[in-house]
Design a protein around this motif. Structure first.
Motif, PDB file in Angstrom:
ATOM      1  N   CYS A 109       9.541  40.046  29.755  1.00 25.47           N
ATOM      2  CA  CYS A 109      10.810  40.598  29.275  1.00 25.47           C
ATOM      3  C   CYS A 109      11.013  42.039  29.726  1.00 25.47           C
ATOM      4  O   CYS A 109      12.128  42.520  29.809  1.00 25.47           O
ATOM      5  CB  CYS A 109      10.873  40.523  27.755  1.00 25.47           C
ATOM      6  SG  CYS A 109      11.349  38.881  27.204  1.00 25.47           S
ATOM      7  N   CYS A 155       8.118  39.057  18.723  1.00 26.42           N
ATOM      8  CA  CYS A 155       9.124  38.380  19.533  1.00 26.42           C
ATOM      9  C   CYS A 155       9.941  37.497  18.595  1.00 26.42           C
ATOM     10  O   CYS A 155       9.757  36.283  18.552  1.00 26.42           O
ATOM     11  CB  CYS A 155       8.493  37.543  20.639  1.00 26.42           C
ATOM     12  SG  CYS A 155       9.727  36.646  21.609  1.00 26.42           S
ATOM     13  N   PRO A 156      10.831  38.131  17.793  1.00 28.63           N
ATOM     14  CA  PRO A 156      11.589  37.344  16.817  1.00 28.63           C
ATOM     15  C   PRO A 156      12.310  36.161  17.466  1.00 28.63           C
ATOM     16  O   PRO A 156      12.341  35.065  16.902  1.00 28.63           O
ATOM     17  CB  PRO A 156      12.593  38.346  16.246  1.00 28.63           C
ATOM     18  CG  PRO A 156      12.212  39.691  16.740  1.00 28.63           C
ATOM     19  CD  PRO A 156      11.162  39.555  17.781  1.00 28.63           C
ATOM     20  N   THR A 157      12.869  36.382  18.650  1.00 27.65           N
ATOM     21  CA  THR A 157      13.666  35.334  19.284  1.00 27.65           C
ATOM     22  C   THR A 157      12.869  34.057  19.502  1.00 27.65           C
ATOM     23  O   THR A 157      13.299  32.966  19.132  1.00 27.65           O
ATOM     24  CB  THR A 157      14.205  35.844  20.630  1.00 27.65           C
ATOM     25  OG1 THR A 157      15.007  36.981  20.363  1.00 27.65           O
ATOM     26  CG2 THR A 157      15.038  34.787  21.334  1.00 27.65           C
ATOM     27  N   ASN A 158      11.693  34.195  20.095  1.00 26.81           N
ATOM     28  CA  ASN A 158      10.940  32.979  20.415  1.00 26.81           C
ATOM     29  C   ASN A 158      10.008  32.528  19.298  1.00 26.81           C
ATOM     30  O   ASN A 158       9.512  31.410  19.315  1.00 26.81           O
ATOM     31  CB  ASN A 158      10.169  33.164  21.720  1.00 26.81           C
ATOM     32  CG  ASN A 158      11.104  33.160  22.907  1.00 26.81           C
ATOM     33  OD1 ASN A 158      11.784  32.169  23.164  1.00 26.81           O
ATOM     34  ND2 ASN A 158      11.187  34.276  23.605  1.00 26.81           N
ATOM     35  N   CYS A 193      12.961  43.343  18.366  1.00 26.29           N
ATOM     36  CA  CYS A 193      11.840  43.261  19.303  1.00 26.29           C
ATOM     37  C   CYS A 193      11.163  44.617  19.357  1.00 26.29           C
ATOM     38  O   CYS A 193      11.840  45.642  19.431  1.00 26.29           O
ATOM     39  CB  CYS A 193      12.356  42.895  20.684  1.00 26.29           C
ATOM     40  SG  CYS A 193      11.082  42.941  21.958  1.00 26.29           S
ATOM     41  N   ARG A 198      19.157  36.756  24.982  1.00 25.31           N
ATOM     42  CA  ARG A 198      19.041  38.098  24.421  1.00 25.31           C
ATOM     43  C   ARG A 198      20.406  38.670  24.037  1.00 25.31           C
ATOM     44  O   ARG A 198      20.868  39.633  24.612  1.00 25.31           O
ATOM     45  CB  ARG A 198      18.357  39.012  25.443  1.00 25.31           C
ATOM     46  CG  ARG A 198      16.963  39.398  25.020  1.00 25.31           C
ATOM     47  CD  ARG A 198      16.087  39.679  26.207  1.00 25.31           C
ATOM     48  NE  ARG A 198      15.317  38.509  26.554  1.00 25.31           N
ATOM     49  CZ  ARG A 198      14.903  38.219  27.754  1.00 25.31           C
ATOM     50  NH1 ARG A 198      15.194  38.978  28.759  1.00 25.31           N
ATOM     51  NH2 ARG A 198      14.184  37.153  27.957  1.00 25.31           N
ATOM     52  N   TYR A 216      16.526  44.611  25.068  1.00 22.92           N
ATOM     53  CA  TYR A 216      15.681  43.731  24.259  1.00 22.92           C
ATOM     54  C   TYR A 216      16.424  43.171  23.048  1.00 22.92           C
ATOM     55  O   TYR A 216      17.416  43.742  22.593  1.00 22.92           O
ATOM     56  CB  TYR A 216      14.410  44.473  23.829  1.00 22.92           C
ATOM     57  CG  TYR A 216      13.686  45.048  25.021  1.00 22.92           C
ATOM     58  CD1 TYR A 216      13.258  44.203  26.051  1.00 22.92           C
ATOM     59  CD2 TYR A 216      13.478  46.416  25.162  1.00 22.92           C
ATOM     60  CE1 TYR A 216      12.633  44.717  27.177  1.00 22.92           C
ATOM     61  CE2 TYR A 216      12.852  46.934  26.289  1.00 22.92           C
ATOM     62  CZ  TYR A 216      12.440  46.082  27.292  1.00 22.92           C
ATOM     63  OH  TYR A 216      11.832  46.587  28.404  1.00 22.92           O
ATOM     64  N   CYS A 217      15.931  42.061  22.533  1.00 24.75           N
ATOM     65  CA  CYS A 217      16.585  41.411  21.388  1.00 24.75           C
ATOM     66  C   CYS A 217      16.474  42.311  20.155  1.00 24.75           C
ATOM     67  O   CYS A 217      15.551  43.116  20.035  1.00 24.75           O
ATOM     68  CB  CYS A 217      15.892  40.102  21.035  1.00 24.75           C
ATOM     69  SG  CYS A 217      15.724  38.953  22.385  1.00 24.75           S
ATOM     70  N   GLY A 233       7.745  35.601  26.312  1.00 26.01           N
ATOM     71  CA  GLY A 233       9.099  35.907  25.855  1.00 26.01           C
ATOM     72  C   GLY A 233      10.147  35.555  26.901  1.00 26.01           C
ATOM     73  O   GLY A 233      11.071  34.792  26.660  1.00 26.01           O
ATOM     74  N   HIS A 263       9.155  45.805  21.716  1.00 28.71           N
ATOM     75  CA  HIS A 263       8.924  46.363  23.059  1.00 28.71           C
ATOM     76  C   HIS A 263       9.505  47.787  23.148  1.00 28.71           C
ATOM     77  O   HIS A 263       8.896  48.688  23.721  1.00 28.71           O
ATOM     78  CB  HIS A 263       9.614  45.496  24.122  1.00 28.71           C
ATOM     79  CG  HIS A 263       8.728  44.452  24.758  1.00 28.71           C
ATOM     80  ND1 HIS A 263       7.480  44.720  25.260  1.00 28.71           N
ATOM     81  CD2 HIS A 263       8.950  43.127  24.992  1.00 28.71           C
ATOM     82  CE1 HIS A 263       6.959  43.608  25.786  1.00 28.71           C
ATOM     83  NE2 HIS A 263       7.827  42.618  25.628  1.00 28.71           N
ATOM     84  N   ASN A 283       2.375  39.674  22.325  1.00 27.35           N
ATOM     85  CA  ASN A 283       3.302  39.098  21.348  1.00 27.35           C
ATOM     86  C   ASN A 283       3.046  37.598  21.165  1.00 27.35           C
ATOM     87  O   ASN A 283       3.886  36.864  20.661  1.00 27.35           O
ATOM     88  CB  ASN A 283       4.766  39.391  21.711  1.00 27.35           C
ATOM     89  CG  ASN A 283       5.125  38.905  23.112  1.00 27.35           C
ATOM     90  OD1 ASN A 283       4.349  38.183  23.740  1.00 27.35           O
ATOM     91  ND2 ASN A 283       6.283  39.288  23.607  1.00 27.35           N
TER      92      ASN A 283
HETATM   93  S1  SF4 Z   1      12.486  37.391  24.036  1.00 24.95           S
HETATM   94 FE1  SF4 Z   1      10.983  38.233  22.596  1.00 24.95          FE
HETATM   95  S2  SF4 Z   1       9.764  39.732  23.768  1.00 24.95           S
HETATM   96 FE2  SF4 Z   1      11.634  39.261  24.932  1.00 24.95          FE
HETATM   97  S3  SF4 Z   1      13.085  40.879  24.357  1.00 24.95           S
HETATM   98 FE3  SF4 Z   1      13.464  39.107  23.023  1.00 24.95          FE
HETATM   99  S4  SF4 Z   1      12.211  39.467  21.199  1.00 24.95           S
HETATM  100 FE4  SF4 Z   1      11.462  40.840  22.809  1.00 24.95          FE
END
Ligand code: SF4
Ligand SMILES: Cc1ncc(C[n+]2csc(CCOP(=O)(O)OP(=O)(O)O)c2C)c(N)n1
Ligand SMILES: [Mg+2]
Lengths: 352, 177, 248
Positions: free
Chosen positions: C52, C213-216, C22, B45, C18-19, C126, C24, C122
């Motif tokens: 998360c 959840c852009p990251t995952n 995201c 993150r 949070y990313c 995450g 959330h 999502n």
């Molecule tokens: S991993 Fe996904 S759900 Fe968790 S904070 Fe990052 S973007 Fe949001």
């Protein structure tokens, strides 16, 4: 032996299980061991095996219970909070004498705790975290190569005695990469699982896998049978590494990744003229008591170093049985004991 | 005895972990003892990433580095966090395109290399980590250029093998500084 | 000059972890706005779950309780039964609510616990780096479905609103999304109604929020919003499933 490959501890566990003929993996994601699941998700379809992401650790251990009942080699893996959830299933499977392997890549607790390395589940693993008089064989590897070898061996021990075997590592071992050399072929013991619930095919009496004995006499008899099995294991399956203990001024005891740190301390101490020995239990249960007795008269004192508040410490004290004083040095919460701190502790004990 | 305890640190996404893997793998190819240990957890993150790489002629006792012989840093916070763990006379190699902070230590050798800028000029900023590794290799001789190249073949997925010649160029550039 | 936009009081003045991209954070804000508008911060207890948002107790100004993975509805039940005048909400992800905590959510709903659940879907785990969730779509690639989710191997994604709607104890159920301004407004209305249902002692209420959840997902924030619109909304239709006309 094949060529050396650089691999992550968690992935090596997965690979070793496959090599041991385990084609059934059940798990629920949790850091720092999830790479085992990722690896199995990728590899199982290639070998015609089963990978199930269960809805919880409670479900995962019960899936293992089922697969083991059916007579196949089964694996589940988790980390501390998830292992707590599995305790019920562990107790049931122990009573039903099911062979299976459980991996705990320990993280710091209690509670949700943190995700960093710890050894705070020692008691839970060796003293029975679930209810009832049962034991698991608990293996504590200290390198990626040993993770491989002991994982294969875990399946053999499980099948040989119809017992649960736990592999206890920590975040360091699970996450680190080290060279590993796989054998061309694994030694896999073959046992006839004629107790398994795999269908009578109408040519035998039905098999029953159970952990309930309402009749007290039968329940006691079953308990005695389990205890007899545990003493057989205790007399034949102990594994321990002893290093530098002859003429040691102090013998340090540590398991898993902490033992590696202690090995650094041994060479640091040598430069200062202090002779440090190491007893590294590889089986945490059965505990290598006799190794401690054997060397009890050699050093001025014993010291155990752990990433917890002093758990194996109690077993070392019992093994040394008052013949020498046993000291303890530990860190918690994901903090890792440093070489310098251990050396300082040794000097404090030896008053040098 | 040759032993290098190398800490590589920066932001996630800079190739910190993979630089460490390439290094460890190359050491293994030279029959040295190696270990690689990442920082782990929900640090993707936007957080920092670091790894510990030990390359030694004797078995690696502990993969956890308390005293680094070399620190490679690709962001400011990591320099502040880790500079004190470098041994006296050790090396600090800094991507000066990204780190403005000065090194406080006076008892270590410091190299400031505008690696990200150089890599960008090469056409791919992700080679910055390799340029920094080049400096490490030239300074310590811990692995050879050939093992590095061999190691890339093992660590990179096949579909990225086309990048190898450029990565080797980046390494050479770092070595020549 | 009058202030037209400010931080809701129920949200603490700290930056969230949070990313980028995201959603959330948006959902947190909506809950906080509703708590402000209903003026219930002093009697609201939030239950943080495991995902998360495990530490979103650091973001809300009301009292908060952190629960074990999946157990938030049980913990919420305990909190509410101890002090029925409190307003209790759980904030749970899809792994938390629809996998490990399926039993807890079903039974809290069946008992008609007077609590409100904000269920953030999502379609992924995450926190633990992108494994399959019970809500992961067919063919979606995750770290535990490297070849894509297949019906044969992993079964079907769970539609939580539809599932819980059959329970008498669950009186208000709605699915919303936070992909654009219009839907964000609707989401807030639904969350507000869910809290009002609890305040009126009617029974269990749940709002499912489709989230990114852009990251995952391996997408940038804009692509993630598009992916949600093109893939999640068709599978998880927005709208009210129960209690639309409930008097509160
Ligand atoms: S991993 Fe996904 S759900 Fe968790 S904070 Fe990052 S973007 Fe949001
Ligand atoms: C008993 C137990 N098992 C596993 C975990 C690890 N874990 C933490 S969060 C999580 C999944 C969270 O996914 P989700 O609920 O969808 O929330 P998100 O992170 O996607 O918001 C898991 C499996 C845990 N904390 N406790
Ligand atoms: Mg989720």
């Amino acid at each position: 032996m094949g060529e050396k490959i650089l691999m992550k501890g968690n992935e090596v566990i997965g690979e070793a299980a496959l090599r041991a003929g385990c084609k059934h993996y059940f798990g629920y994601p949790i850091t720092p061991q999830t790479e085992i699941a990722h690896y199995m998700a990728k590899r199982m379809p290639m070998v015609g095996g089963t990978f199930v992401q269960a809805e919880s650790e409670v479900a995962a251990i019960n899936m293992v219970y089922g697969a083991a009942s059916a007579g196949v080699r089964a694996l589940t893996s988790s980390s501390s909070p998830g292992i707590s959830l599995k305790q019920e299933g562990i107790s049931y499977a122990s009573c039903a004498e099911l062979p299976a392997v459980i991996v705990n890549i320990v993280r710091c607790g209690p509670g949700l705790g943190g995700i960093l390395p710890a050894q705070c589940d020692y008691f839970q693993a060796v003293k029975g975290g679930g209810h009832g008089d049962y034991k698991m064989v608990v293996l504590a590897p200290c390198s990626v190569q040993e993770l491989y070898e002991l994982t294969v061996e875990a399946f053999n021990i499980a099948d040989k005695y119809r017992i649960l075997v736990m592999i206890m590592g920590d975040g360091i071992l699970g996450q680190m990469m080290e060279p590993v050399e796989f054998k061309d072929k694994e030694e896999i013991i073959s046992v006839q699982k004629n107790w398994a619930a795999s269908g009578t095919k109408m040519n035998r009496e039905n098999n029953v896998i159970t952990s309930i004995y309402i009749d007290p006499e039968k329940m006691e008899k079953h308990n005695l049978k389990l205890q007899e099995k545990y003493s057989r294991i205790a007399s034949s399956e102990v594994k321990v590494e002893t290093y530098n203990c002859e003429n040691a001024d102090i013998i340090v005891s540590a398991f898993g990744s902490v033992a590696r740190i202690v090995k650094n301390v041994i060479s640091m101490a040598e430069k200062e003229g202090i002779k440090v020995g190491l007893i590294r239990p590889i089986t945490l249960w059965p505990f290598p008591e006799s190794e401690f007795l054997k060397y009890a008269d050699v050093p001025k004192a014993f010291l155990t170093v752990e990433m917890n508040a002093g758990q194996m410490f109690e077993d070392v004290k019992m093994a040394v049985n008052g013949r020498k004083k046993v000291y303890f040095h530990g860190r918690m919460g994901g903090m890792i004991p440093t070489q310098q701190d251990i050396l300082d502790k040794i000097k404090e004990i030896l008053k040098v | 005895m040759i032993k290098q305890d190398i800490v590589i640190a920066g932001f996630g996404g800079q190739g910190i972990l993979s630089a460490g893997k390439v290094l460890a793998n190359a050491g293994m190819l030279e029959d040295k003892y190696v270990s690689w240990l990442p920082s782990y957890g929900p640090e993707m993150r936007g957080g920092t990433a670091n790894c510990h790489v030990v390359i030694s002629e004797e078995p690696v006792a502990s993969p956890i580095i308390n005293d680094a012989t070399t620190l490679i840093v690709m962001n400011g916070p990591s320099l502040e966090k880790f500079e004190d763990m470098v041994v006296e006379g050790g090396l600090i190699i800094i991507d000066s395109s990204l780190v403005e902070t000065e090194v406080k230590r006076k008892d270590v050798e410091v190299f400031r290399i505008p690696a990200s800028k150089m890599a960008d000029d090469m056409g791919n900023v992700t080679y910055a980590n390799i340029i920094l590794l080049g400096k490490l290799i030239a300074k310590t001789g811990i692995i050879s250029k050939d093992s590095f190249e061999e190691s890339l073949k093992k660590v990179l997925p096949a579909k990225k093998h086309y990048m190898i010649p450029e990565e080797v160029e980046a390494l050479k550039m770092g070595m020549s500084l | 000059m009058p202030t037209v936009f400010k931080r809701p009081h129920a949200l603490k003045e700290v930056s969230m972890h949070y990313c980028p991209g995201c959603t959330h954070g948006i959902i947190h804000r909506l809950i906080a706005e509703v708590i402000d508008e209903l003026d219930i911060e002093g009697k609201t207890i939030g239950i943080s779950s495991v995902g998360c948002t495990y530490n979103n107790y650091e973001y809300f100004n009301c009292d908060m309780v952190q629960a074990a993975h999946g157990r938030a509805p049980a913990v919420g039940t305990g909190v509410k039964r101890a002090n029925p005048d409190n307003v209790v909400f759980t904030y749970q992800g899809d792994g938390d609510l629809a996998a490990i905590g399926t039993a807890e959510i079903v039974h809290a709903a069946a008992r008609g616990e007077k609590i409100t659940t904000v269920f953030v879907n999502n379609a992924i785990y995450g926190m633990t780096s992108g494994q399959m969730a019970p809500t992961t779509l067919i063919n979606q690639v995750t770290t535990t479905t490297p070849y894509g989710r297949s019906v044969e191997k992993h079964g079907f994604p769970i539609r939580v609103c539809e599932l819980l709607s059959s329970l008498e104890g669950a009186v208000y159920i709605e699915r919303v999304s936070v992909n654009d301004i219009k839907n964000i407004k609707n989401a807030k209305q639904a969350i507000k109604k869910a809290f009002q249902v609890q305040l009126a002692n009617k029974g269990f209420s749940l709002v499912e929020v489709l989230s990114t959840c852009p990251t995952n997902w391996g997408l940038n924030p804009n692509e993630a919003i598009k992916w949600l619109e093109n893939n999640m909304i068709p599978h998880y239709p927005l709208g009210n499933f129960k209690g639309k006309d409930l008097e509160v």
